[in-house]
Design a protein around this motif. Structure first.
Motif, PDB file in Angstrom:
ATOM      1  N   THR A  61       0.835  -1.214   0.000  1.00  0.00           N
ATOM      2  CA  THR A  61       0.000   0.000   0.000  1.00  0.00           C
ATOM      3  C   THR A  61       0.863   1.254   0.000  1.00  0.00           C
ATOM      4  O   THR A  61       0.589   2.220  -0.722  1.00  0.00           O
ATOM      5  CB  THR A  61      -0.920   0.001   1.229  1.00  0.00           C
ATOM      6  N   ALA A  62       1.921   1.219   0.825  1.00  0.00           N
ATOM      7  CA  ALA A  62       2.812   2.377   0.893  1.00  0.00           C
ATOM      8  C   ALA A  62       3.497   2.619  -0.446  1.00  0.00           C
ATOM      9  O   ALA A  62       3.626   3.761  -0.904  1.00  0.00           O
ATOM     10  CB  ALA A  62       3.851   2.169   1.991  1.00  0.00           C
ATOM     11  N   ILE A  63       3.919   1.531  -1.106  1.00  0.00           N
ATOM     12  CA  ILE A  63       4.600   1.667  -2.399  1.00  0.00           C
ATOM     13  C   ILE A  63       3.653   2.237  -3.447  1.00  0.00           C
ATOM     14  O   ILE A  63       4.029   3.089  -4.258  1.00  0.00           O
ATOM     15  CB  ILE A  63       5.165   0.305  -2.841  1.00  0.00           C
ATOM     16  N   VAL A  64       2.406   1.744  -3.424  1.00  0.00           N
ATOM     17  CA  VAL A  64       1.423   2.236  -4.396  1.00  0.00           C
ATOM     18  C   VAL A  64       1.228   3.737  -4.255  1.00  0.00           C
ATOM     19  O   VAL A  64       1.013   4.449  -5.241  1.00  0.00           O
ATOM     20  CB  VAL A  64       0.078   1.492  -4.203  1.00  0.00           C
ATOM     21  N   VAL A  65       1.318   4.238  -3.024  1.00  0.00           N
ATOM     22  CA  VAL A  65       1.162   5.680  -2.804  1.00  0.00           C
ATOM     23  C   VAL A  65       2.444   6.429  -3.143  1.00  0.00           C
ATOM     24  O   VAL A  65       2.429   7.476  -3.799  1.00  0.00           O
ATOM     25  CB  VAL A  65       0.751   5.956  -1.343  1.00  0.00           C
ATOM     26  N   ILE A  66       3.596   5.879  -2.727  1.00  0.00           N
ATOM     27  CA  ILE A  66       4.865   6.596  -2.875  1.00  0.00           C
ATOM     28  C   ILE A  66       5.293   6.710  -4.341  1.00  0.00           C
ATOM     29  O   ILE A  66       5.825   7.743  -4.761  1.00  0.00           O
ATOM     30  CB  ILE A  66       5.956   5.902  -2.032  1.00  0.00           C
ATOM     31  N   LEU A  67       5.077   5.662  -5.145  1.00  0.00           N
ATOM     32  CA  LEU A  67       5.500   5.715  -6.545  1.00  0.00           C
ATOM     33  C   LEU A  67       4.797   6.824  -7.332  1.00  0.00           C
ATOM     34  O   LEU A  67       5.461   7.598  -8.042  1.00  0.00           O
ATOM     35  CB  LEU A  67       5.284   4.349  -7.203  1.00  0.00           C
ATOM     36  N   PRO A  68       3.465   6.961  -7.236  1.00  0.00           N
ATOM     37  CA  PRO A  68       2.835   8.092  -7.932  1.00  0.00           C
ATOM     38  C   PRO A  68       3.316   9.438  -7.400  1.00  0.00           C
ATOM     39  O   PRO A  68       3.443  10.397  -8.169  1.00  0.00           O
ATOM     40  CB  PRO A  68       1.343   7.897  -7.647  1.00  0.00           C
ATOM     41  N   VAL A  69       3.587   9.470  -6.087  1.00  0.00           N
ATOM     42  CA  VAL A  69       4.095  10.722  -5.516  1.00  0.00           C
ATOM     43  C   VAL A  69       5.435  11.093  -6.154  1.00  0.00           C
ATOM     44  O   VAL A  69       5.680  12.249  -6.524  1.00  0.00           O
ATOM     45  CB  VAL A  69       4.252  10.573  -3.986  1.00  0.00           C
TER      46      VAL A  69
END
Length: 596
Positions: free
Chosen positions: A306-314
């Motif tokens: 979940t964290a990766i899914v958020v951090i990559l678009p960021v």
């Protein structure tokens, strides 16, 4: 290199750098809170299950005949239903402690077998053998599955190789050169072991074998499809150090969960332990909730994904913004984001990040707010638990100690205060209790206490403790508060009796005693168990005055000190001059009549 390319590389560098700081900070905070909450929930699960088990019934099920007992079947279904609803829990089982052998006995196991299984256990390692869905002989060892020869490697030790061989319809399992299992595929397994043949009627054997240069005991079990994977009445088996630690924790009567994975004979696990206690609080058994390292990893991986899914678009958004706009349009919103991350690191989860821009930074802020909301939800849950603790330790008590929360309180904290002490006791409570069932008695008592507590708080006091049916309350500000609370309490009791005139309940009669003076408020006990209390001659005097209400047939008595301090507002009738128990000087006693 062209400026466009330089800007692209700078964009990538800045994006990766910012996303790294942002992701690492937020991930660490969130992961710690989520993991702590996760572990706390599993310890609560173990405690809850243990508290729901009748210790006497549980002890009676610690034998092979328990399978026919309806109580065993009822508890087994209960354990299994919990296990089905706990996706990250590997095992839930219970043990009864047998002091004669200084070991545990298996009682309940929530894992219901979906197939016949052969269990082989030593003090150093253990594995399971069964036919998988493809019809192959499969061995589960150290949370891994094998269908061919492999090494029994656990921790930093190797206990030999395990080989699965087939000879026609006969399957054999060898530990190095020693054949330890021999069986054929059948509807109901029959398994030859060095100690005897396991079948539906004989499911357990003990023997000794040599492995890895040592000689030690080995146990063979057969569990049947549709039944618990641990037979009641069998001894608990594990590595000597693990078993010793489990017994030590049990004898210390401690509910505890491992903070780090531990190597046992089945592999690496985290274990939560809930003590099954007798009515006197002594330990009788234990509920074990085990989380395998694999399942713990899955929990953390689900959060990381979940964290990766958020951090990559960021990261991508930051790259585009840095590449497309000038520095002055990036610095300000970026600074706001970094400041918000620092606020989250410092524990500020209430505010939201609002940007005036209508671009990707706004999306970043929204994502951050969503993640913060998730963290806050978990934090609120922990605060709710703290609020529940507050029902046992009054906030006013902490305030008087100069503390804001329970974790700030340490053994030996104390302060000297001038306070007024009120004691209220139900008369003839022993006689009342003898004529009521326990549930009815508690309902009767709590209905009275439910009226007394709000009256005390409304008048600036707080309940220090309940002493059986008696209330001890403290009033930090003014003795008039205590007198007013006592009068209102007696009025509430009178109304209570009037409301219950035809209910069949016994009439409630309460005596109230009040005294004022200096006292020491603080914590006493020891490191594992402490309590808040007040110590003073004034407390004893207030208690003795309340006891005198029976002798003088009065509902409300106060000391001369209280009467003198409140005479402008209340009328009193002099009762007597007495030497209270434990004192030498004379104390004047007055009965409260009415407001002046």
């Amino acid at each position: 290199m062209k400026l466009r390319n330089k800007l692209l590389w700078v964009s990538i560098f800045i994006a990766v750098f910012i996303a790294g700081i942002f992701g690492f900070s937020l991930y660490n905070i969130a992961m710690k809170k989520f993991t702590d909450s996760f572990l706390a929930s599993k310890l609560t699960l173990a405690r809850t299950i243990a508290a729901s088990i009748d210790p006497g019934i549980h002890a009676s099920l610690a034998n092979a005949e328990a399978k026919e007992n309806p109580e065993y079947q009822r508890y087994l279904k209960y354990f299994n239903s919990i296990l089905k609803n706990e996706p990250f829990v590997t095992y839930i089982y219970s043990l009864h402690y047998n002091s004669e052998i200084n070991n545990f006995i298996y009682v309940l196991d929530g894992n219901i077998g979906v197939r016949d299984k052969i269990w082989v256990e030593t003090k150093d390692f253990a594995f399971q053998v069964y036919f998988n869905d493809q019809g192959q002989v499969q061995v589960d060892f150290n949370q891994q599955s094998y269908t061919e020869k492999f090494e029994l490697h656990l921790g930093d030790k190797n206990y030999g190789s395990l080989d699965i061989r087939q000879n026609g319809t006969l399957f054999e399992v060898y530990l190095d050169s020693l054949k330890i299992l021999s069986f054929e595929k059948a509807e109901s397994l029959k398994v030859a072991t060095p100690a005897g043949t396991l079948d539906f009627n004989k499911r357990y054997f003990e023997s000794e074998i040599e492995y890895a240069g040592t000689k030690g005991p080995i146990n063979f079990y057969l569990t049947v499809k549709g039944e618990s994977e641990s037979d009641p009445g069998t001894e608990y088996v594990n590595a000597d150090d693990i078993k010793k630690e489990e017994i030590d924790l049990f004898l210390k009567n401690k509910d505890v969960i491992d903070r780090n994975v531990v190597n046992n004979i089945y592999g690496k696990t985290l274990t939560a332990r809930g003590i099954i206690r007798n009515s006197d609080g002594s330990p009788s058994g234990i509920v074990i909730v085990e989380i395998s390292k694999k399942n713990l990893h899955e929990f953390r991986k689900s959060f990381l994904s979940t964290a990766i899914v958020v951090i990559l678009p960021v990261t991508l958004i930051i790259m585009i913004l840095v590449y497309l706009v000038a520095e002055q349009f990036i610095l300000q919103p970026l600074q706001k984001i970094m400041n918000r991350v620092k606020e989250i690191e410092s524990g500020n989860l209430n505010s939201k990040l609002v940007l005036a821009t209508k671009d990707e930074f706004q999306d970043l802020a929204n994502n951050l707010n969503v993640m913060t909301a998730v963290i806050k939800s978990q934090t609120d849950h922990l605060e709710l638990q703290a609020e529940s603790f507050g029902r046992f330790v009054p906030k006013q008590f902490l305030k008087q100690l100069g503390k804001e929360s329970i974790p700030q309180v340490h053994l030996g904290d104390s302060t000297e205060k001038e306070m007024t002490i009120l004691f209220a006791d139900i008369r003839a409570f022993t006689t009342i209790s003898e004529n009521m069932h326990p549930g009815e008695l508690f309902q009767y008592l709590n209905s009275y206490l439910g009226k007394a507590g709000p009256i005390i708080r409304a008048n600036g006091g707080f309940i220090d403790k309940y002493i059986g049916d008696a209330i001890m309350a403290l009033f930090p500000e003014n003795p008039m508060d205590a007198v007013k609370a006592g009068i209102e309490l007696l009025k509430a009791v009178a109304q209570y009796n009037l409301d219950n005139l035809n209910s069949g309940r016994p009439e409630l009669s309460v005596g109230v005693g009040v005294h004022t003076g200096k006292l020491i408020l603080g914590t006493i006990g020891e490191n594992e168990r402490m309590d808040g209390t007040v110590i003073a001659d004034a407390v004893n005097a207030a208690s003795r005055i309340e006891q005198l209400t029976k002798k003088y047939n009065a509902s409300f008595l106060v000391s001369g000190t209280v009467a003198e301090l409140t005479k402008e507002k209340y009328h009193y009738r002099f009762i007597d001059s007495v030497v209270l128990t434990g004192k030498q000087e004379v104390t004047e006693i007055f009965e409260v009549l009415a407001p002046a």
